[in-house]
Design a protein around this motif. Sequence first.
Motif, PDB file in Angstrom:
ATOM      1  N   TYR A   1       0.800  -1.289   0.018  1.00  0.00           N
ATOM      2  CA  TYR A   1       0.087   0.017   0.020  1.00  0.00           C
ATOM      3  C   TYR A   1       0.786   1.249  -0.160  1.00  0.00           C
ATOM      4  O   TYR A   1       1.856   1.179   0.449  1.00  0.00           O
ATOM      5  N   ALA A   2       0.298   2.327  -0.664  1.00  0.00           N
ATOM      6  CA  ALA A   2       0.967   3.562  -0.833  1.00  0.00           C
ATOM      7  C   ALA A   2       1.168   4.110   0.591  1.00  0.00           C
ATOM      8  O   ALA A   2       0.144   4.107   1.551  1.00  0.00           O
ATOM      9  N   SER A   3       2.083   4.868   1.123  1.00  0.00           N
ATOM     10  CA  SER A   3       2.323   5.428   2.312  1.00  0.00           C
ATOM     11  C   SER A   3       1.333   6.810   2.549  1.00  0.00           C
ATOM     12  O   SER A   3       1.185   7.183   3.502  1.00  0.00           O
ATOM     13  N   ASP A   4       0.845   7.219   1.401  1.00  0.00           N
ATOM     14  CA  ASP A   4       0.104   8.581   1.447  1.00  0.00           C
ATOM     15  C   ASP A   4      -1.200   8.315   1.613  1.00  0.00           C
ATOM     16  O   ASP A   4      -2.281   9.275   1.566  1.00  0.00           O
ATOM     17  N   SER A   5      -1.940   7.098   1.695  1.00  0.00           N
ATOM     18  CA  SER A   5      -3.431   6.798   1.685  1.00  0.00           C
ATOM     19  C   SER A   5      -3.503   5.564   2.474  1.00  0.00           C
ATOM     20  O   SER A   5      -2.927   4.671   2.595  1.00  0.00           O
ATOM     21  N   ASN A   6      -4.629   5.472   3.339  1.00  0.00           N
ATOM     22  CA  ASN A   6      -5.037   4.609   4.156  1.00  0.00           C
ATOM     23  C   ASN A   6      -6.402   3.880   3.247  1.00  0.00           C
ATOM     24  O   ASN A   6      -6.891   3.042   3.951  1.00  0.00           O
ATOM     25  N   ILE A   7      -6.535   4.444   2.201  1.00  0.00           N
ATOM     26  CA  ILE A   7      -7.926   3.694   1.257  1.00  0.00           C
ATOM     27  C   ILE A   7      -7.615   2.417   0.501  1.00  0.00           C
ATOM     28  O   ILE A   7      -6.727   2.646  -0.195  1.00  0.00           O
ATOM     29  N   PHE A   8      -8.092   1.515   0.815  1.00  0.00           N
ATOM     30  CA  PHE A   8      -8.317   0.458  -0.120  1.00  0.00           C
ATOM     31  C   PHE A   8      -9.167   0.316  -1.263  1.00  0.00           C
ATOM     32  O   PHE A   8      -8.818   0.257  -2.158  1.00  0.00           O
ATOM     33  N   LEU A   9     -10.389   0.830  -0.900  1.00  0.00           N
ATOM     34  CA  LEU A   9     -11.254   1.062  -1.894  1.00  0.00           C
ATOM     35  C   LEU A   9     -12.322   2.025  -1.698  1.00  0.00           C
ATOM     36  O   LEU A   9     -12.758   2.289  -0.589  1.00  0.00           O
ATOM     37  N   ASP A  10     -12.240   3.132  -2.783  1.00  0.00           N
ATOM     38  CA  ASP A  10     -13.209   4.482  -2.677  1.00  0.00           C
ATOM     39  C   ASP A  10     -14.287   4.132  -3.703  1.00  0.00           C
ATOM     40  O   ASP A  10     -13.903   4.100  -5.124  1.00  0.00           O
ATOM     41  N   ALA A  11     -15.578   4.156  -3.552  1.00  0.00           N
ATOM     42  CA  ALA A  11     -16.492   4.215  -4.459  1.00  0.00           C
ATOM     43  C   ALA A  11     -17.262   5.486  -4.228  1.00  0.00           C
ATOM     44  O   ALA A  11     -17.849   5.778  -3.233  1.00  0.00           O
ATOM     45  N   SER A  12     -17.381   6.500  -5.267  1.00  0.00           N
ATOM     46  CA  SER A  12     -17.899   7.668  -5.130  1.00  0.00           C
ATOM     47  C   SER A  12     -17.963   8.492  -6.479  1.00  0.00           C
ATOM     48  O   SER A  12     -17.261   7.962  -7.395  1.00  0.00           O
ATOM     49  N   ALA A  13     -19.004   9.550  -6.259  1.00  0.00           N
ATOM     50  CA  ALA A  13     -18.951  10.444  -7.411  1.00  0.00           C
ATOM     51  C   ALA A  13     -17.621  11.274  -7.846  1.00  0.00           C
ATOM     52  O   ALA A  13     -16.961  11.517  -6.885  1.00  0.00           O
ATOM     53  N   ASP A  14     -17.387  11.197  -9.135  1.00  0.00           N
ATOM     54  CA  ASP A  14     -15.985  12.289  -9.433  1.00  0.00           C
ATOM     55  C   ASP A  14     -16.640  13.126 -10.669  1.00  0.00           C
ATOM     56  O   ASP A  14     -17.622  13.600 -10.658  1.00  0.00           O
ATOM     57  N   SER A  15     -15.969  13.347 -11.429  1.00  0.00           N
ATOM     58  CA  SER A  15     -15.938  14.418 -12.548  1.00  0.00           C
ATOM     59  C   SER A  15     -16.805  13.770 -13.913  1.00  0.00           C
ATOM     60  O   SER A  15     -16.959  14.492 -14.764  1.00  0.00           O
ATOM     61  N   TRP A  16     -17.025  12.472 -13.928  1.00  0.00           N
ATOM     62  CA  TRP A  16     -17.907  12.028 -14.908  1.00  0.00           C
ATOM     63  C   TRP A  16     -19.227  11.607 -14.583  1.00  0.00           C
ATOM     64  O   TRP A  16     -19.618  11.407 -13.627  1.00  0.00           O
ATOM     65  N   GLY A  17     -20.107  11.787 -15.686  1.00  0.00           N
ATOM     66  CA  GLY A  17     -21.766  11.331 -15.282  1.00  0.00           C
ATOM     67  C   GLY A  17     -22.359  12.556 -14.940  1.00  0.00           C
ATOM     68  O   GLY A  17     -21.848  13.816 -14.647  1.00  0.00           O
ATOM     69  N   SER A  18     -23.846  12.037 -14.402  1.00  0.00           N
ATOM     70  CA  SER A  18     -24.576  13.163 -14.090  1.00  0.00           C
ATOM     71  C   SER A  18     -24.664  13.322 -12.488  1.00  0.00           C
ATOM     72  O   SER A  18     -24.936  12.171 -11.997  1.00  0.00           O
ATOM     73  N   SER A  19     -24.411  14.386 -12.105  1.00  0.00           N
ATOM     74  CA  SER A  19     -24.612  14.739 -10.433  1.00  0.00           C
ATOM     75  C   SER A  19     -25.732  14.013  -9.914  1.00  0.00           C
ATOM     76  O   SER A  19     -26.997  14.194 -10.003  1.00  0.00           O
ATOM     77  N   GLY A  20     -25.669  13.346  -9.077  1.00  0.00           N
ATOM     78  CA  GLY A  20     -26.530  12.549  -8.423  1.00  0.00           C
ATOM     79  C   GLY A  20     -26.886  11.178  -8.683  1.00  0.00           C
ATOM     80  O   GLY A  20     -27.735  10.307  -7.935  1.00  0.00           O
ATOM     81  N   SER A  21     -26.200  10.684  -9.845  1.00  0.00           N
ATOM     82  CA  SER A  21     -26.373   9.330 -10.320  1.00  0.00           C
ATOM     83  C   SER A  21     -24.960   8.835 -10.649  1.00  0.00           C
ATOM     84  O   SER A  21     -25.329   7.757 -11.445  1.00  0.00           O
ATOM     85  N   ASN A  22     -24.054   9.231 -10.447  1.00  0.00           N
ATOM     86  CA  ASN A  22     -22.611   8.979 -11.044  1.00  0.00           C
ATOM     87  C   ASN A  22     -21.714   8.578 -10.063  1.00  0.00           C
ATOM     88  O   ASN A  22     -20.624   8.511  -9.996  1.00  0.00           O
ATOM     89  N   GLY A  23     -22.462   7.610  -8.940  1.00  0.00           N
ATOM     90  CA  GLY A  23     -21.427   7.054  -8.055  1.00  0.00           C
ATOM     91  C   GLY A  23     -20.736   5.801  -8.549  1.00  0.00           C
ATOM     92  O   GLY A  23     -20.972   5.201  -9.643  1.00  0.00           O
ATOM     93  N   GLY A  24     -20.220   5.202  -7.646  1.00  0.00           N
ATOM     94  CA  GLY A  24     -19.543   3.723  -8.083  1.00  0.00           C
ATOM     95  C   GLY A  24     -20.524   2.622  -7.092  1.00  0.00           C
ATOM     96  O   GLY A  24     -20.536   2.591  -6.188  1.00  0.00           O
ATOM     97  N   ASN A  25     -20.781   1.615  -8.036  1.00  0.00           N
ATOM     98  CA  ASN A  25     -21.373   0.438  -7.167  1.00  0.00           C
ATOM     99  C   ASN A  25     -20.657  -0.701  -7.493  1.00  0.00           C
ATOM    100  O   ASN A  25     -20.434  -1.280  -8.478  1.00  0.00           O
ATOM    101  N   VAL A  26     -20.219  -1.305  -6.425  1.00  0.00           N
ATOM    102  CA  VAL A  26     -19.062  -2.227  -6.295  1.00  0.00           C
ATOM    103  C   VAL A  26     -19.619  -3.533  -5.606  1.00  0.00           C
ATOM    104  O   VAL A  26     -20.010  -3.487  -4.477  1.00  0.00           O
ATOM    105  N   THR A  27     -19.275  -4.739  -6.096  1.00  0.00           N
ATOM    106  CA  THR A  27     -19.176  -6.032  -5.323  1.00  0.00           C
ATOM    107  C   THR A  27     -17.995  -6.368  -5.449  1.00  0.00           C
ATOM    108  O   THR A  27     -17.127  -6.481  -6.180  1.00  0.00           O
ATOM    109  N   LEU A  28     -17.402  -6.597  -3.954  1.00  0.00           N
ATOM    110  CA  LEU A  28     -16.103  -7.007  -3.858  1.00  0.00           C
ATOM    111  C   LEU A  28     -16.029  -8.313  -3.231  1.00  0.00           C
ATOM    112  O   LEU A  28     -16.520  -8.721  -2.112  1.00  0.00           O
ATOM    113  N   ASN A  29     -15.469  -9.089  -4.174  1.00  0.00           N
ATOM    114  CA  ASN A  29     -15.446 -10.747  -3.796  1.00  0.00           C
ATOM    115  C   ASN A  29     -14.012 -10.951  -3.244  1.00  0.00           C
ATOM    116  O   ASN A  29     -13.013 -10.798  -3.910  1.00  0.00           O
ATOM    117  N   LEU A  30     -13.884 -11.315  -1.884  1.00  0.00           N
ATOM    118  CA  LEU A  30     -12.538 -11.857  -1.478  1.00  0.00           C
ATOM    119  C   LEU A  30     -12.289 -13.443  -1.471  1.00  0.00           C
ATOM    120  O   LEU A  30     -13.321 -13.723  -0.278  1.00  0.00           O
TER     121      LEU A  30
END
Length: 541
Positions: free
Chosen positions: A451-480
């Motif tokens: 892991y990078a020393s500058d981040s404690n995040i393994f997975l971030d699902a969130s709205a960013d610069s693409w898509g329409s505001s309010g419906s542009n999040g990330g929907n993830v199924t994480l299988n381990l």
Amino acid sequence: MKKMIAIVLSAALTLTAAASLAENDQDSQMVNHVITANVEVQNGQLPPAMRGSNSEQQKGQLPPAMPGGGNKQQNGQLPPAMRGSNSEQQNGQQPPAMPGSNSEQQNGQQPPAMRGSNSEQQNGQQPPAMPGSDGEQQNGQQPPAMPGSNSEQQNGQQPPAMPDGNAPGGTEGMPGGPGGMDAPTDYSAANELTESSDGTTYTSSADGENAVLVSGSEVTLANATVNKTGSSSGDSSDFYGVNASVLATDGATLTVSDTTVTTDGAHANGIFSYGAGTTVNVSNTTITTTGSNSGGLMTTGGAAMNATNVTVSTSGNSSAAIRSDRGGGTVNAAGGDYATSGVGSPAIYSTADITVSDATLSATNSEAVVIEGGNSVTLTGVDITGNNATLNGQSTQKTNVLIYQSMSGDASMGASEFTMTDGTMTAETGSMFHVTNTTTKINLENVTFTYASDSNIFLDASADSWGSSGSNGGNVTLNLTNQAISGAILSDSVSSVAVILDSGSTWTLQGDSYISSFTGDLANVDLNGYTLYIDGVAVTK
């Protein structure tokens, strides 16, 4: 007596003239109403009923026939036209529009909105039908969209939203639209091969020219040296292979072995496979590109690329080692070394189905992997490293694996998938995974993460610069599966993360984490002093 007769005759003439004037005035009013009815369609609204009429339009229903008509609208049928009109409804057919109208119904099609009307199709919404139109709702069916509409409702499905985003390194438009162009009918090539060769040197220095072109033929290129200088620009190079050092297209089968390929120019890809039915098999070959937008192995338009023990090095911006673009295809790479050093140049950029095994991949100034749209990357036994130290294009988060949908039209819609089994993955900057404006599955088994020393995040699902505001999040199924991970997992209000741990997997939190659902044994989750929220509820252990 004569005087009496004269008085009677004068009165009769006066009454006759008055009656004639009244009749003419009534006819004039009727004509005025007819004319007014055909021109009052303004601001996208239907005209009101005739003054004094009981047939005002209410609740979106058609008005009955004009007063005095004996065949008012019954049983859902349209009333006949006005008496004296040339457009009387006959034989059950719809009368044409009044002369001079821009909305005449022809060939059973729905008329467009009146010129200057505010009811013209805007923002993808359907304008109401014109009164008396065959497009009005009948028998419970939905009327068709206006002719020329890109959002016609078909098969009961809602039209997709218009694109409103761009890829990280470009602003390509929809196919055939702004920013797009058709495939060339002819390519310029220094050498067009129809027969196999061994030990030959090929060169090209002209802009927009291929050093080697194989079109529709089956050719083997062995022990060759191919050098390409000269630049190109835009979609013709990125989508169709113009200016590539080696291009196979039009259903060709090209086998390249023990060959050296170089390019020095912008939009000058190394080996390019374009079009359905085209296959490139490349082995024991070295590819070096130095210009921007110059990938190593490039696959588009539904083509196939198979690589064995290939070494790729790119140094320009937006120059992935294994690269695909509009139309995607299938890429299989076994063994080899794939390295990039330019900004926005991941080791793998996928708008295709890409599988890599037993290889070493690195990106020293970019994400390690990017998946755009409904596509996939499958890694088995690879060692892969990313260093997203410099953000590129619209990206706002530094991450090692970016999974997103740009809405540019270059990648298919739908869910994506990232699968990694065995091997190692290193993030030198940022989170391990960032998912935005798409739905994806991430499948991990027995992978060793650094892991990078500058981040404690393994997975971030969130709205960013693409898509329409309010419906542009990330929907993830994480299988381990038999997998240990460490770090926070985050999801914002328009995103979701479902975590599934088997009995051999563990998760150690490195920050408060927010997920939508959890499947597995919470005993395998080490809170490490932080709080885990599942569907908004804090977990207590």
